[in-house]
Enzyme design. Structure first.
Site, mmCIF file in Angstrom:
data_model
loop_
_atom_site.group_PDB
_atom_site.id
_atom_site.type_symbol
_atom_site.label_atom_id
_atom_site.label_comp_id
_atom_site.label_asym_id
_atom_site.label_seq_id
_atom_site.Cartn_x
_atom_site.Cartn_y
_atom_site.Cartn_z
ATOM 1 N N GLU A 11 -4.537 4.117 -8.193
ATOM 2 C CA GLU A 11 -5.796 4.701 -7.730
ATOM 3 C C GLU A 11 -5.915 6.137 -8.223
ATOM 4 O OE1 GLU A 11 -8.202 6.263 -3.824
ATOM 5 O OE2 GLU A 11 -6.578 4.818 -3.506
ATOM 6 N N HIS B 269 0.823 -1.203 0.000
ATOM 7 C CA HIS B 269 0.000 0.000 0.000
ATOM 8 C C HIS B 269 0.861 1.259 0.000
ATOM 9 C CE1 HIS B 269 -2.795 2.830 2.344
ATOM 10 N NE2 HIS B 269 -3.412 2.611 1.189
ATOM 11 N N ASP C 16 -1.231 6.187 -5.705
ATOM 12 C CA ASP C 16 -2.283 7.185 -5.907
ATOM 13 C C ASP C 16 -1.885 8.220 -6.950
ATOM 14 O OD1 ASP C 16 -3.952 6.424 -3.377
ATOM 15 O OD2 ASP C 16 -1.899 6.682 -2.648
ATOM 16 N N GLU D 100 0.222 -0.675 -4.600
ATOM 17 C CA GLU D 100 -0.912 0.236 -4.783
ATOM 18 C C GLU D 100 -0.386 1.635 -4.595
ATOM 19 O OE1 GLU D 100 -4.080 2.955 -3.297
ATOM 20 O OE2 GLU D 100 -2.210 2.329 -2.344
ATOM 21 N N HIS E 266 -1.093 10.701 -2.224
ATOM 22 C CA HIS E 266 -2.415 10.310 -1.732
ATOM 23 C C HIS E 266 -3.282 11.513 -1.395
ATOM 24 C CE1 HIS E 266 -5.408 9.166 1.328
ATOM 25 N NE2 HIS E 266 -5.548 8.100 0.564
#
Length: 278
Positions: free
Chosen positions: A114, A13, A42, A40, A55
């Site tokens: 994301e 993450h 952003d 993962e 993020h």
């Protein structure tokens, strides 16, 4: 879509963000070191239309600068240090653009991007993301995820072959989010506050939400508590041909429960613990 416990994929993450500053080169390299199957991260859109890896909408908590990414140009963002807040050993980490990030991840099996919902709804956020990935020739490893189902729909419309993962909150969060939307609409001018309240007031189970979409997502990325509270959710998604990659679980006993429920992947800050657990 169902994976055995041994085949479950571990996604770090924001990179290995427990061990290094989130969404930095150091965090992604640490994910390799810890044998994560993927990462993962952003995507945010800057004032000059560049896609950067971050993020929060503001950089205050992760850098020695202050301000909103949407109001700053890439060159300005590059002036700030995004590692020093985690210790001297990380000093000098700069914010990455998407085009800088992808070569770093060339040996990763899964790259979960994301898309943070842009405040300025410029369509070229989706276009530029797809274009940058195409140039990297890494399309087969990308999962595009977002809490914004509309953004995922745009991605599917522009490239029907791309894989998308719908991010969802825990179902019991719906009441809190509904109230937050009302507070926001009261504090800041919005063009149609009635529409905000009506939209926020809709309540769906996760299954109803997925079934209501005009497209079928390839994955559901739920808050991991949603699976622990309702393990049958995984089976229901698999019956629809949809994989399940819950976020962000860091406790080994809960990771094992997610694996036993049949999840396809786990998004975690602790890929080291996940590798031992599952």
């Amino acid at each position: 879509m169902n994976c055995s416990m041994n085949n479950i994929r571990i996604m770090a993450h924001r990179g290995a963000s427990f061990h290094a500053p989130e969404n930095t080169r150091a965090a992604f390299l640490k994910a390799y070191e810890l044998k994560a199957d993927g990462i993962e991260t952003d995507l945010q859109l800057t004032a000059d239309g560049e896609i950067v890896i971050h993020h929060n909408y503001y950089i205050d908590d992760t850098s020695n600068g202050r301000g909103a990414i949407a109001l700053m140009k890439t060159q300005e963002l590059k002036q700030y240090d995004f590692g020093l807040h985690r210790g001297e050993e990380f000093a000098g980490e700069r914010i990455l653009t998407l085009s800088e990030l992808l070569p770093i991840l060339k040996d990763m099996e899964i790259i979960n991007l994301e898309l943070k919902a842009p405040l300025d709804r410029r369509e070229y956020f989706v276009e530029k993301t797809l274009e940058t990935v195409r140039k990297s020739k890494m399309e087969d490893r990308i999962i595009y995820s977002s809490f914004d189902a509309g953004l995922l729909g745009e991605l599917k419309k522009r490239d029907g072959s791309c894989r998308v993962g719908l991010l969802t909150f825990q179902e019991k969060m719906q009441g809190l989010l509904r109230e937050f939307s009302a507070v926001f609409a009261a504090k800041y001018p919005v063009s149609d506050w009635r529409a905000v309240l009506e939209k926020a007031g809709e309540r769906h189970t996760l299954i109803e939400l997925v079934d209501s979409l005009p497209y079928r997502p390839d994955y559901l990325h739920p808050d991991y508590h949603s699976v622990l509270e309702n393990p049958e959710l995984v089976q229901k998604m698999h019956e629809r041909g949809i994989g399940v990659n819950p976020y962000t679980c860091d406790r080994p006993e809960e990771m094992r429960a997610l694996a036993e429920a049949g999840c396809d992947g786990i998004i975690t800050n602790r890929p080291d613990l996940a590798a031992q657990a599952v």
